[in-house]
Each structure stands twice: as structure tokens, then as C-alpha cells.
Design a protein around this motif. Structure first.
Motif, short mmCIF file in Angstrom:
data_model
loop_
_atom_site.label_atom_id
_atom_site.label_comp_id
_atom_site.label_asym_id
_atom_site.label_seq_id
_atom_site.Cartn_x
_atom_site.Cartn_y
_atom_site.Cartn_z
N SER A 1 0.83 -1.20 0.00
CA SER A 1 0.00 0.00 0.00
C SER A 1 0.87 1.26 0.00
CB SER A 1 -0.92 0.00 1.21
OG SER A 1 -1.67 1.20 1.28
N LEU A 2 1.94 1.25 0.78
CA LEU A 2 2.83 2.40 0.85
C LEU A 2 3.41 2.75 -0.52
CD1 LEU A 2 4.59 4.41 2.58
CD2 LEU A 2 6.27 2.56 2.73
N LEU A 3 3.76 1.73 -1.30
CA LEU A 3 4.42 1.94 -2.59
C LEU A 3 3.44 2.03 -3.76
CD1 LEU A 3 7.44 -0.52 -2.23
CD2 LEU A 3 7.39 1.94 -1.78
N SER A 4 2.17 1.78 -3.50
CA SER A 4 1.18 1.76 -4.56
C SER A 4 0.86 3.16 -5.08
CB SER A 4 -0.11 1.10 -4.06
OG SER A 4 -1.17 1.28 -4.96
N LEU A 5 0.69 3.29 -6.37
CA LEU A 5 0.29 4.56 -6.97
C LEU A 5 -1.10 4.97 -6.48
CD1 LEU A 5 0.68 6.90 -8.95
CD2 LEU A 5 -0.17 5.39 -10.77
N ARG A 6 -2.00 4.00 -6.39
CA ARG A 6 -3.39 4.30 -6.00
C ARG A 6 -3.46 4.97 -4.63
NH1 ARG A 6 -7.79 -0.38 -6.53
NH2 ARG A 6 -7.25 0.04 -8.73
N THR A 7 -2.59 4.56 -3.70
CA THR A 7 -2.59 5.12 -2.36
C THR A 7 -2.35 6.63 -2.39
OG1 THR A 7 -1.75 3.04 -1.46
CG2 THR A 7 -1.47 5.01 -0.09
N HIS A 8 -1.62 7.09 -3.37
CA HIS A 8 -1.20 8.49 -3.40
C HIS A 8 -2.08 9.38 -4.27
CE1 HIS A 8 2.34 6.24 -2.07
NE2 HIS A 8 2.65 7.32 -1.41
N LEU A 9 -3.19 8.83 -4.78
CA LEU A 9 -4.12 9.61 -5.59
C LEU A 9 -5.22 10.19 -4.72
CD1 LEU A 9 -4.46 7.28 -8.72
CD2 LEU A 9 -2.89 9.22 -8.38
N LEU B 1 14.03 0.15 4.21
CA LEU B 1 13.33 0.93 3.21
C LEU B 1 13.30 2.40 3.62
CD1 LEU B 1 11.44 0.54 0.62
CD2 LEU B 1 9.54 0.57 2.25
N ASN B 2 13.51 3.29 2.66
CA ASN B 2 13.27 4.70 2.91
C ASN B 2 11.79 4.95 2.63
OD1 ASN B 2 13.05 7.55 2.78
ND2 ASN B 2 15.22 7.73 2.28
N ASP B 3 11.02 5.11 3.70
CA ASP B 3 9.57 5.19 3.57
C ASP B 3 9.03 6.61 3.55
OD1 ASP B 3 9.92 5.91 6.20
OD2 ASP B 3 8.92 4.15 7.04
N LEU C 1 15.30 9.03 6.68
CA LEU C 1 15.67 7.84 7.43
C LEU C 1 15.53 6.57 6.61
CD1 LEU C 1 13.74 8.57 10.76
CD2 LEU C 1 16.18 8.88 10.36
N GLN C 2 16.32 5.56 6.97
CA GLN C 2 16.14 4.20 6.50
C GLN C 2 15.44 3.42 7.62
OE1 GLN C 2 16.98 2.72 3.51
NE2 GLN C 2 17.57 4.72 2.71
N THR C 3 14.35 2.73 7.27
CA THR C 3 13.52 2.07 8.27
C THR C 3 13.46 0.57 8.00
OG1 THR C 3 12.14 4.06 8.44
CG2 THR C 3 11.21 2.00 9.30
N TYR C 4 13.55 -0.20 9.07
CA TYR C 4 13.50 -1.67 9.00
C TYR C 4 12.05 -2.12 9.09
CZ TYR C 4 15.06 -6.46 10.27
OH TYR C 4 15.32 -7.81 10.32
N TYR C 5 11.62 -2.89 8.11
CA TYR C 5 10.29 -3.50 8.10
C TYR C 5 10.44 -5.02 8.26
CZ TYR C 5 7.93 0.78 6.56
OH TYR C 5 7.42 2.06 6.50
N VAL C 6 9.53 -5.63 9.01
CA VAL C 6 9.66 -7.06 9.29
C VAL C 6 8.28 -7.69 9.39
CG1 VAL C 6 9.73 -6.70 11.81
CG2 VAL C 6 10.79 -8.75 10.82
N SER C 7 8.16 -8.93 8.91
CA SER C 7 6.90 -9.67 9.05
C SER C 7 6.78 -10.21 10.47
CB SER C 7 6.86 -10.84 8.06
OG SER C 7 7.80 -11.83 8.43
N VAL C 8 5.57 -10.52 10.86
CA VAL C 8 5.35 -11.10 12.19
C VAL C 8 6.11 -12.41 12.34
CG1 VAL C 8 3.60 -12.15 13.70
CG2 VAL C 8 3.13 -9.97 12.56
N GLN C 9 6.06 -13.24 11.31
CA GLN C 9 6.75 -14.54 11.38
C GLN C 9 8.26 -14.36 11.58
OE1 GLN C 9 4.59 -13.46 9.01
NE2 GLN C 9 3.61 -15.20 7.96
N GLU C 10 8.84 -13.43 10.82
CA GLU C 10 10.28 -13.19 10.93
C GLU C 10 10.64 -12.58 12.28
OE1 GLU C 10 14.41 -12.49 10.29
OE2 GLU C 10 12.97 -13.97 9.55
#
Length: 260
Positions: free
Chosen positions: A152-160, A198-200, A207-216
């Protein structure tokens, strides 16, 4: 600019020193622990400007706030200089916590995704250091960015938007996210990996930010900590099952753990 240097700049320190509110999951966790808090020695890592200090110091047996940035510690010392309760502030690196003794705290808090602003190797070092200073059975509370929100963060639709001005701004944000501040290999990794730096766009792409799944994240904790509950940023409440936490698209999640 490196994450560490960024957080030491005067304007960032000033902003953090004015924060007072708890996030909804923090309120839930505090309410769960409130009956025990008066008997707990608390370590607040990445204390920043003392946002969480307001809600913990004075309620716990002893409070220690640490941060790697000297200016944050100076801001805390100024902010709480007249508080009568048992609290101290000091400079410390979460990756080592070398000035702190092992098994010396009952509750360690690393709030507001503080652990997400170091790389993977340093993250694992920080978890090991926290394990060292926390007593057996003690609580570890932290939050971390969730990989499920990246599409969602990277999606074009989110930013319209229906507003043309907002759409223009959104398109620029989308372009910066996908083509300027993150290379294509990072984007590909972000959409399929269990963890990624990821730079979010936070703080104007500072900033560079660490993203992680619940499983990981659970895998990283395994052998040191047991996860008692995972909390939704949106509702503030614990998920009813591990599967629902794994499916969440919240920007970040809170974890309440105990030391094995």
C-alpha cells in the motif's frame, strides 16, 4: 545522513521533547501491567525527549531512560529536572547497553519503532543486549514496522486523491518512494521479503527504516523471548490469534514479550 546523526539534530530533539501522548497499543500494555508496575525496575531504551517517561516514571520502582543521542538525554534531564521520583537518564547504545548490569531490569521498553533504525545485524545485537539486562521472566515491550503495509505504501493508487493539488503532491511522493530514495532491487525485495530496510518517506525521506513480518520477528526473538501478545496500531488491542496478527496491514505492531 545516518539515522543516528539525524536524531541528534536540534530541530528533531525539540520536536521529540514536546511529545506527551501514548499510542493506543502502549495504553493497552500499560493498563495490563499497571498492577505490577510499582514493583518493576524499568529501562526505557530510545527514550528520545521523554514521551514515555511521563507515563512510567513515578509509577514504577525505578526508572532509567537511555538514548544513543546526547542531545536527547540533555533534553530529558532538562524536562524532568524537578521530578521527585527515582529516575535517571544516560547515554547508551542499544546494541551493547554496556554500562548496564545483566538481569537488572524487570521491564524493558523500546517504543515507537526505535529498534527499526539500525540494520539487521545491529538489530540482532540489540535484542541480545536487551536479553542480557532483563531478568528471567521480565517483560520486553517494543514496536516494529510491518512488511504487510509496504504494498500500500508503494502503490500509486494510495497516493491519488480527488483533490488535484493533493494528487500532484501524492504523485511526487510516490515517485520519490519508488524511483529516487529506493533503488529497484530494494523495491523488489520489499514486496516479497520477510524483512527489508526501506526509505519510507519519514521526516522528508531522512531515514532508512526496517520492516519485518510477524513470522520473521518471532523467529528473531526465538530462544530469548516468548511473545505474550501482539497489538494492533489501529485498535490498540491485542490480536485474537497469531494468524490475525500475521494478516494485519497496520503500519507497525507492538509486541509484549517475556524473557525465557
Amino acid at each position: 545522513m545516518e539515522n543516528h546523526s539525524f536524531y541528534n539534530t536540534p530541530e528533531i530533539v525539540e520536536g521529540y521533547a514536546q511529545q506527551t501522548h501514548l499510542q493506543a497499543p502502549e495504553e493497552s500494555i500499560l493498563s495490563e501491567l499497571i498492577a505490577e508496575l510499582a514493583q518493576l525496575k524499568v529501562l526505557d531504551i530510545g527514550v528520545g525527549g521523554g514521551r514515555t517517561t511521563l507515563h512510567l516514571a513515578g509509577r514504577c520502582k525505578a526508572y532509567t531512560g537511555v538514548d544513543i543521542n546526547q542531545n536527547m538525554i540533555l533534553a530529558c534531564e532538562q524536562r524532568f529536572r524537578n521530578w521527585p521520583c527515582n529516575l535517571t537518564f544516560s547515554i547508551a547504545d542499544a546494541r551493547t547497553l554496556e554500562t548496564l548490569e545483566e538481569n537488572s531490569f524487570d521491564l524493558v521498553l523500546f517504543s515507537f519503532n526505535g529498534i527499526d533504525y539500525v540494520n539487521h545485524q545491529d538489530r540482532i545485537r540489540a535484542l541480545a543486549s536487551i536479553y542480557r539486562v532483563l531478568r528471567p521472566g521480565g517483560y520486553f515491550v517494543f514496536s516494529s514496522h510491518n512488511t504487510n503495509c509496504i504494498p500500500s505504501l508503494l502503490s500509486l493508487r494510495t497516493h491519488l486523491s480527488r483533490n488535484p493539488i493533493n494528487t500532484a503532491r501524492g504523485l511526487m511522493q510516490w515517485f520519490k518512494l519508488n524511483f529516487i530514495h529506493n533503488n529497484r532491487s530494494t523495491i523488489k525485495q520489499a514486496n516479497k521479503s520477510a524483512r527489508v530496510m526501506l526509505n519510507d518517506g519519514a521526516f522528508n525521506f531522512g531515514l532508512q527504516t526496517y520492516y519485518v513480518s510477524v513470522q520473521e520477528q518471532i523467529r528473531q526473538l526465538d530462544g530469548m523471548f516468548s511473545v505474550k501478545n501482539i497489538y494492533s496500531l489501529t485498535t490498540g488491542k491485542p490480536f485474537t490469534s497469531r494468524e490475525s496478527a500475521e494478516a494485519s496491514t497496520d503500519s507497525w505492531l507492538y509486541y509484549l514479550c517475556t524473557k525465557n
